[in-house]
Design an enzyme around this catalytic site. Structure first.
Site, PDB file in Angstrom:
ATOM      1  N   LYS A  88       0.798  -1.325  -0.063  1.00 57.07           N
ATOM      2  CA  LYS A  88      -0.129   0.081  -0.076  1.00 57.07           C
ATOM      3  C   LYS A  88       0.932   1.204  -0.145  1.00 57.07           C
ATOM      4  O   LYS A  88       1.947   1.420   0.743  1.00 57.07           O
ATOM      5  CB  LYS A  88      -0.854   0.113   1.209  1.00 57.07           C
ATOM      6  N   LYS A 124       5.166   1.804  -3.120  1.00 56.69           N
ATOM      7  CA  LYS A 124       5.086   3.078  -3.582  1.00 56.69           C
ATOM      8  C   LYS A 124       5.526   2.902  -5.174  1.00 56.69           C
ATOM      9  O   LYS A 124       6.126   2.157  -5.745  1.00 56.69           O
ATOM     10  CB  LYS A 124       6.337   3.940  -3.119  1.00 56.69           C
ATOM     11  N   ASP A 164      -0.131  10.793  -4.429  1.00 55.70           N
ATOM     12  CA  ASP A 164       0.972  11.434  -3.740  1.00 55.70           C
ATOM     13  C   ASP A 164       1.299  12.769  -4.657  1.00 55.70           C
ATOM     14  O   ASP A 164       0.459  13.345  -5.254  1.00 55.70           O
ATOM     15  CB  ASP A 164       2.372  10.593  -3.828  1.00 55.70           C
TER      16      ASP A 164
END
Ligand code: NDP
Length: 446
Positions: A88, A124, A164
């Site tokens: 995650k 990520k 992000d």
């Protein structure tokens, strides 16, 4: 350093010599783990595995710009650790993205997600694509091409990306649309940060910024103080910065700065609710620059090509990007009376800046603890998707606040465990690590 810790670090340097951001994030964590391994040597056994990603995916992302030119970007997904749950972590679209940046972010994410107390692993991803200056259609075509490859590697029980830098509500919408089309199924839990009309959670957009303010409030509370009446510096003007400002205001503080890559704005009168609404429309809809805020509000001034750390204030929230506060900036903060730094961004303080904070006994909330509210609320979004339910704003916010309180408490206790009370950086690293390491030891050598 303990031998096992030093050997682990040297092995990473030898194997991937060209990854400075990853080395920086790793060394910071290993310094904390050194204290742990000295007292509890069994943990040395997982070090060589936890620093190596379970899987790294790199791929070509071809797309056509508005003039029909063929463009090619590089896509990444690092599936770093799934010991306590599916991978995650967010996706970053920014020209500075490379494997080193993605690995540093994914490594941080392992410990951060562990700290939330929720069952989520660390990953990520992203691309060196720059959404700035692109039309909506270009961003859509890029996102569709990116997802066409990424879809092979993600799923609600395997890997769940989110936003992000450069990936907000617009990008998540395009990414989800393409995933749904490819899968021929409605798997809402595959991405978080979704819009409310298609499986998003209330408070997810706010969560990182709100969580960061809650964390600062906990740090201050442990010293019998609060954000009420505090003068506050914020950097960045994106998702994290906007909602950090909103919550600091709600808790009685007064934010006087914001920034983007072109410079910073100083507004000594405070960025109040109305001004914050202007900022959100400016950044999220018109996609403008912070200088336009200074054009709009009397008394505010724009300082080009500079950072806000030389302004006198009580507390600082770096919410833009990595390494945005160096030793000199940290010294300016100290000189101008700053008493605490709480990191909304990932690794915004250089190691030398952190040394300055420690030397001058500033309160320091490290990013992996202080900005964990985003990941935590993403996990709450996944819970709601599984239940096919939507919780109220108050419910999600109360859960977020409780999680931030628990993270603070876990970091305090872990810091005490290694005889470094008050050092929340060691505390967060150790508390995050031990849960993942315990799970890895239970799973055998996999
Ligand atoms: P956004 O893209 O919404 O905003 C990023 C902000 O930082 C913008 O103001 C941007 O300015 C500025 N910025 C980015 N790169 C640079 C740079 N190299 N120099 C100066 N300013 C820069 O991103 P987020 O708010 O989502 O993310 C900010 C930070 O918070 C990142 O470190 C991210 O990893 C971290 N984070 C985000 C979470 C989330 O839920 N979104 C969760 C946890 C951490 P400009 O527009 O000029 O580029």
């Amino acid at each position: 350093m303990q031998r096992a810790v030093e050997e682990t670090y040297q092995q990473v340097l030898r194997r991937d010599p060209d990854q400075p951001e990853f080395h920086q994030a790793l060394l910071e964590v290993l310094r904390s783990l050194d204290l742990l391994v000295e007292r509890e040597p069994d943990y040395a056994a997982v070090l060589s595995r936890i620093v190596e990603p379970e899987r790294v995916i790199m791929f070509r992302v071809p797309w056509q710009d508005r003039d029909d030119n063929i463009r090619v970007n590089r896509g990444f997904r690092t599936q770093f650790n799934s010991a306590i749950g599916p991978y995650k972590g967010g996706l970053r679209f920014h020209p500075s993205v490379n494997l080193s940046v993605i690995k540093f972010l994914a490594f941080e994410q392992i410990l951060k997600n562990s700290l939330t107390g929720l069952p989520i692993g660390g990953g990520k991803g992203g691309s060196d694509f720059d959404p700035k200056g692109k039309t909506d259609s270009e961003v859509m075509r890029f996102c569709q091409s990116f997802m066409t490859e990424l879809a092979h590697h993600i799923g609600p029980n395997t890997d769940i990306p989110a936003g992000d830098i450069g990936v907000g509500a617009r990008e998540i919408g395009y990414l989800f649309g393409q995933f749904k089309r490819l899968r021929k199924a409605y798997e809402a839990g595959v991405l978080t940060g979704k819009g409310l009309s298609y499986g998003g959670s209330l408070i997810r957009p706010e969560a990182t910024g709100y969580g960061c303010a809650y964390f600062a409030e906990e740090m201050l509370k442990s010293r019998g103080d609060s954000l009420d009446g505090k003068k506050v510096l914020v950097s960045g003007s994106g998702n994290v910065a906007q909602f950090c400002i909103e919550k600091v205001n709600a808790l009685g503080g007064r934010c006087i700065t914001m920034s983007d890559s072109s410079g910073y704005v100083l507004d000594e009168d405070g960025i109040d609710t109305e001004k914050c609404e202007f900022l959100m429309a400016l950044k999220n809809e018109r996609r403008g620059r912070v200088s336009e805020y200074a054009d709009k509000f009397k008394g505010a001034k724009f300082v080009p090509n500079a950072k806000p750390w030389g302004i006198a204030a009580d507390f600082a929230f770096p919410c833009a990007t990595q390494n945005e506060v160096d030793a000199e900036d940290a010294a300016s903060l100290v000189k101008n009376g700053c008493r605490g730094v709480c990191e909304g961004a990932n690794m915004p303080s250089t190691p030398e800046a952190v040394e300055v904070y420690n030397e001058h006994r500033l309160m320091f909330g490290p990013g992996k603890a202080a900005n964990a509210g985003g990941g935590a609320t993403s996990a709450l979004e996944m819970s709601q998707n599984s239940q096919r339910m939507m919780w109220s704003r108050e419910d999600v916010d109360a859960r977020l606040r409780k999680i931030m309180t628990n993270i603070h408490e876990a970091a305090v206790q872990a810091a005490e465990r290694v005889g470094m009370p008050d050092n929340l950086l060691h505390g967060a690293n150790i508390a995050g690590f031990t849960k993942v390491a315990d799970a890895m030891m239970s799973h055998g050598i996999v």
